[in-house]
Design an enzyme around this catalytic site. Structure first.
Site: not given
Ligand SMILES: Nc1nc2c(c(=O)[nH]1)N[C@H]1C(S)=C(S)[C@@H](COP(=O)(O)OP(=O)(O)OC[C@H]3O[C@@H](n4cnc5c(=O)[nH]c(N)nc54)[C@H](O)[C@@H]3O)O[C@H]1N2
Ligand SMILES: Nc1nc2c(c(=O)[nH]1)N[C@H]1C(S)=C(S)[C@@H](COP(=O)(O)OP(=O)(O)OC[C@H]3O[C@@H](n4cnc5c(=O)[nH]c(N)nc54)[C@H](O)[C@@H]3O)O[C@H]1N2
Ligand code: SF4
Ligand SMILES: [Mo]
Length: 740
Positions: A13, A17, A44, A215, A597, A599
């Site tokens: 999936c 990620d 999910c 934080y 954050g 999310r």
């Molecule tokens: N539904 C959904 N799922 C996702 C994503 C999404 O966009 N949507 N994004 C995916 C991605 S790319 C990522 S990186 C992960 C992120 O997922 P998580 O690692 O779970 O991160 P967050 O949900 O941003 O925050 C998690 C917890 O960190 C706490 N926190 C905030 N700041 C601090 C700090 O300074 N120190 C400590 N110890 N705790 C702190 C917050 O209170 C919160 O409860 O989720 C992934 N899963």
């Molecule tokens: N300001 C700010 N910047 C952040 C973060 C934040 O909390 N705040 N979070 C950071 C984190 S944890 C992460 S992991 C990164 C993630 O950074 P990115 O992975 O660049 O995440 P997105 O911004 O969702 O951009 C992904 C794009 O890919 C497209 N996409 C989805 N599936 C596919 C596919 O199969 N093929 C192609 N070609 N496109 C697809 C989506 O429509 C979307 O436009 O961002 C980071 N950047």
């Molecule tokens: S948490 Fe949900 S959306 Fe993310 S990889 Fe697993 S099944 Fe897919």
């Molecule tokens: Mo991430």
């Protein structure tokens, strides 16, 4: 129905990620259901929205060309051949004028786009070092820190862990369903759970010990853990003696963090910190699952180094913290990327490399020889290694400093929204001579492009999840034909390379031929193994037996690499430049500490807001505020407000939340309003109003010293006030509009 009419395939999936393994059920060739595979058995609701996603009326199905000025939306459909031809000749023209370094690429290089090392390969044979990725603020930077400590990365094994330490990370059913299931199983077995989180998160609520730290103070907290473990001799002396370097220096540093000091910095009680440290060291083997919380702080490198050091001195490395490396029975992504083709002169031009060396080619120099010695390859890419500094790239785009960047490929990335200092990203994009977007949607970044190329969806391609830092390769079968004229990333890069005289570097006919080439090294054929979920590694290198790929050959508690780069070789804590502690004056005007954050449950980064069932769950961008802070700011629950930092402001709706610690606010990432018209008049469908990048600076004072990662976790002050009446009609229309 006969067996032939029913069929099952397996996929990884990629809706988020966590890469949960899923089984796709097909009837007469039609996909009828996705269900969890096994281990972990989880799926999910985000994944369940796949039908809406694939068939969404806004999904882009054909190549398009923008006839208007940059940001105007005068799109016309064109054939693929014309699109690739025009892009290739424009790119060549720009390279001839400004040099290949004037091309920058932002991409997510993993299974999401089906990359297999091809983006870097394309850049390397073309001569550009200016690759950036959103994972700069995520696992991408953790892995470079692991590398200076271990010479490679580590990954956790939940099944053998007796204790789990979550540093903020909060997997639950709505975000990382797979990992949440692994934690459930470990807890049922009797494993201990320790959570560091300012909020009482889902995992904090079920933890054996929850430390509600301030934080951004994780580095100080973990130095406190080390202090206790070293002073009370709870570490593993035999492991330390045999495998590590710099223990005495580490002891001296940890001695600088007595619990009284750590308690004052973090706001937690000394006895609780000591209890947690003891639990981690004595109920092990323990794991610290990767999470992005320490990846976005002014002390990121130190906080991650502390984690590495904790698992090392306690002797958990090589047990449930598994050392990872490329699979010898597979052509690795690192080899496919051809980093040796990029000349030293071009590598030296990598933007931001001198100032923030750890992520860059410059920072890797000292590791080349040890990596070759241990792993047999010279350039080991651990998830977006050798990256340019994104802020430096956008500065070069906007100001030609130190040289012009004039062409930008945005490949499965939403660059306008996915970094910080969004206004400068915008300014930089507006000055480009060529922008190409390869995506599913006309995202805010794509709205600024000259060409839009429609991408396939993960169910529409075969693939392999293995980025040279995984314990095994996960295989994915193609389930559906791509809709419309959607194509794979490989097809795009091959098509461009062919038209630029570089076709010989892309000899594989299509994605499956490339996968076949990769697995042939281990004596397999893709068509024979694609029905398996996993390709197991064979002949993996074990650093506990042959030495670590670091200059000393040991786990470097004291980093000789950081030392030579002019950085502190040991972890440390520094107070962020903006906080009630360091800037009490400023805190009177900006009384709230921002955390970006937590999310939203029903979207993923900047994606999924156009999916109706998802949008129904999270209809608006919301700032979480404690009731006392709502009262003090003179606003109301449900009201639209500005959240303003010293850098900029963004609009959000107030959500009253007792769990959000008083004096702090939570701001979401990634909001735009896909159903709004595109273009400059609507702020690129609201991205310039609602995305967190508007309030986040990329100045040095707000970044990590070693890697230049921006801070999103505390250390940034804000104020909240109601939006003016002039904005209310626009916001009312947002409320009335529905995603399709
Ligand atoms: N539904 C959904 N799922 C996702 C994503 C999404 O966009 N949507 N994004 C995916 C991605 S790319 C990522 S990186 C992960 C992120 O997922 P998580 O690692 O779970 O991160 P967050 O949900 O941003 O925050 C998690 C917890 O960190 C706490 N926190 C905030 N700041 C601090 C700090 O300074 N120190 C400590 N110890 N705790 C702190 C917050 O209170 C919160 O409860 O989720 C992934 N899963
Ligand atoms: N300001 C700010 N910047 C952040 C973060 C934040 O909390 N705040 N979070 C950071 C984190 S944890 C992460 S992991 C990164 C993630 O950074 P990115 O992975 O660049 O995440 P997105 O911004 O969702 O951009 C992904 C794009 O890919 C497209 N996409 C989805 N599936 C596919 C596919 O199969 N093929 C192609 N070609 N496109 C697809 C989506 O429509 C979307 O436009 O961002 C980071 N950047
Ligand atoms: S948490 Fe949900 S959306 Fe993310 S990889 Fe697993 S099944 Fe897919
Ligand atoms: Mo991430």
């Amino acid at each position: 129905m006969t067996c032939a009419e029913r069929e099952e395939k397996h996929v990884i999936c990629n809706v988020c990620d966590n890469y949960c393994p899923l089984t796709a059920e097909l009837e007469q060739g039609r996909l009828v259901n996705l269900r969890p595979y096994e281990d972990p058995k989880a799926i999910c609701y985000k994944a369940h929205s796949y039908k809406e996603y694939i068939n969404h009326p806004d999904r882009m199905l054909y190549p398009m060309k923008n006839l208007g000025k940059r940001g105007e939306q005068r799109w016309v459909r064109i054939p693929w051949d014309q699109a690739l031809g025009e892009i290739a000749s424009k790119l060549q023209e720009i390279i001839n004028r400004y040099g290949p370094e004037s091309l920058a690429v932002s991409a997510l290089v993993d299974n999401c786009t089906g990359d297999q090392g091809m983006v870097r390969r394309f850049m390397n044979v073309l001569g550009s070092p200016n690759f950036i990725s959103g994972v700069h603020m995520c696992a991408g930077n953790t892995f470079q820190v692991h590398r200076v400590t271990f010479g490679t990365t580590v990954g956790e094994d939940f099944e053998t862990a007796n204790c789990i330490l979550l540093v903020g990370h909060n997997p639950h059913k709505g975000n990382w369903a797979g990992q949440a299931a692994q934690i459930d199983a470990a807890l049922q077995r009797g494993a201990k759970l320790i959570v560091l989180d300012p909020r009482k998160s889902e995992n904090a609520a079920r933890a054996h010990i929850h430390l509600p730290l301030r934080y951004g103070t994780d580095a100080a907290m973990l130095l406190g853990f080390l202090h206790v473990i070293l002073e009370e001799k709870l570490y593993d002396p035999a492991f330390v003696a045999q495998y590590t370097y710099g223990f005495e220096q580490l002891k001296a540093r940890a001695a600088e963090y007595p619990l009284s000091k750590v308690a004052a910095i973090t706001g937690c009680r000394a006895e609780e910190i000591a209890a947690a440290a003891r639990m981690f060291a004595t109920s092990g083997p323990s794991i610290i699952p990767w999470g992005p919380i320490p990846d976005m702080q002014v002390n990121s490198t130190s906080a991650i180094r502390c984690q590495d050091i904790l698992m090392s001195v306690c002797g958990f490395v090589g047990k449930c913290e598994v050392l990872q490396c490329p699979m010898p029975n597979l052509v690795s992504v690192s080899e496919l990327e051809l980093h040796e083709q990029l000349s030293p002169a071009q590598k030296a031009k990598q933007l931001g490399g001198a100032q923030y060396p750890l992520l860059s080619y410059q920072g890797y120099e000292q590791l080349r020889e040890p990596v070759k010695r241990i792993y047999g390859i010279e350039w080991l890419d651990l998830l977006a290694s050798f990256m340019a500094n994104p802020a430096a790239v956008f500065r070069a785009m906007a100001e030609d400093d130190p040289y012009p960047v004039r062409a930008f490929l945005n490949l499965g990335s939403n660059a306008l929204m996915g970094y910080v200092n969004q206004q400068r990203v915008f300014d930089g994009l507006m000055r480009q001579e060529l922008i190409v977007a390869f995506d599913h949607w006309m995202t805010p970044t794509a709205q600024l492009a000259d060409y839009f190329l429609p991408a396939d969806y993960f169910l529409e391609r075969a693939g392999m999840l293995n980025d040279d830092s995984a314990a095994a390769a996960m295989l994915q079968q193609r389930v559906l034909e791509p809709r419309g004229e959607c194509r794979s990333l490989y097809a795009v890069l091959k098509g461009l390379a062919q038209r630029m005289g570089l076709g010989a570097w892309f000899p594989w006919e299509d994605d499956e031929a490339l996968l076949d080439y990769r697995v042939q090294k281990g004596g397999k054929r893709w068509r024979d193994i694609e029905g398996d979920m996993i390709l197991e590694p064979s002949g993996m290198v074990d650093p506990l037996k042959v030495g670590f790929a670091t200059p000393t050959g040991k786990i470097e508690l004291y980093s000789t690499v950081l030392e030579k780069l002019g950085c502190d070789p040991l972890p440390y804590y520094r107070e962020p430049a903006q906080s009630p502690v360091s800037t009490p004056e400023l805190a009177r005007e900006y009384p709230l500490t921002v955390f970006v954050g937590l999310r939203d449950k029903a979207n993923y980064l900047t994606n999924l807001r156009q999916i109706k069932t998802m949008r129904t769950i999270n209809p608006y961008p919301e700032v979480y505020m404690h009731p006392q802070d709502i009262r003090r700011a003179g606003v109301e629950n449900g009201q639209w407000v500005w959240v303003e930092t010293t850098h900029g402001r963004m609009m959000l709706r107030v959500l009253c939340d007792e769990v959000q610690p008083e004096g702090t606010i939570r701001v979401p990432h990634g909001w735009w309003i896909p159903e709004w018209e595109g273009g400059l008049e609507t702020g690129l469908s609201g991205a310039m109003l609602f995305n967190d990048g508007m309030i986040l600076p990329d100045d040095d004072w707000n970044t990590d010293r070693e890697q230049g990662v921006p801070n999103l976790r505390g250390g940034l002050l804000a104020k909240v006030y109601g939006v003016g009446e002039e904005n209310l009609p626009m916001l009312a229309s947002l409320a009335a509009k529905k995603a399709k």
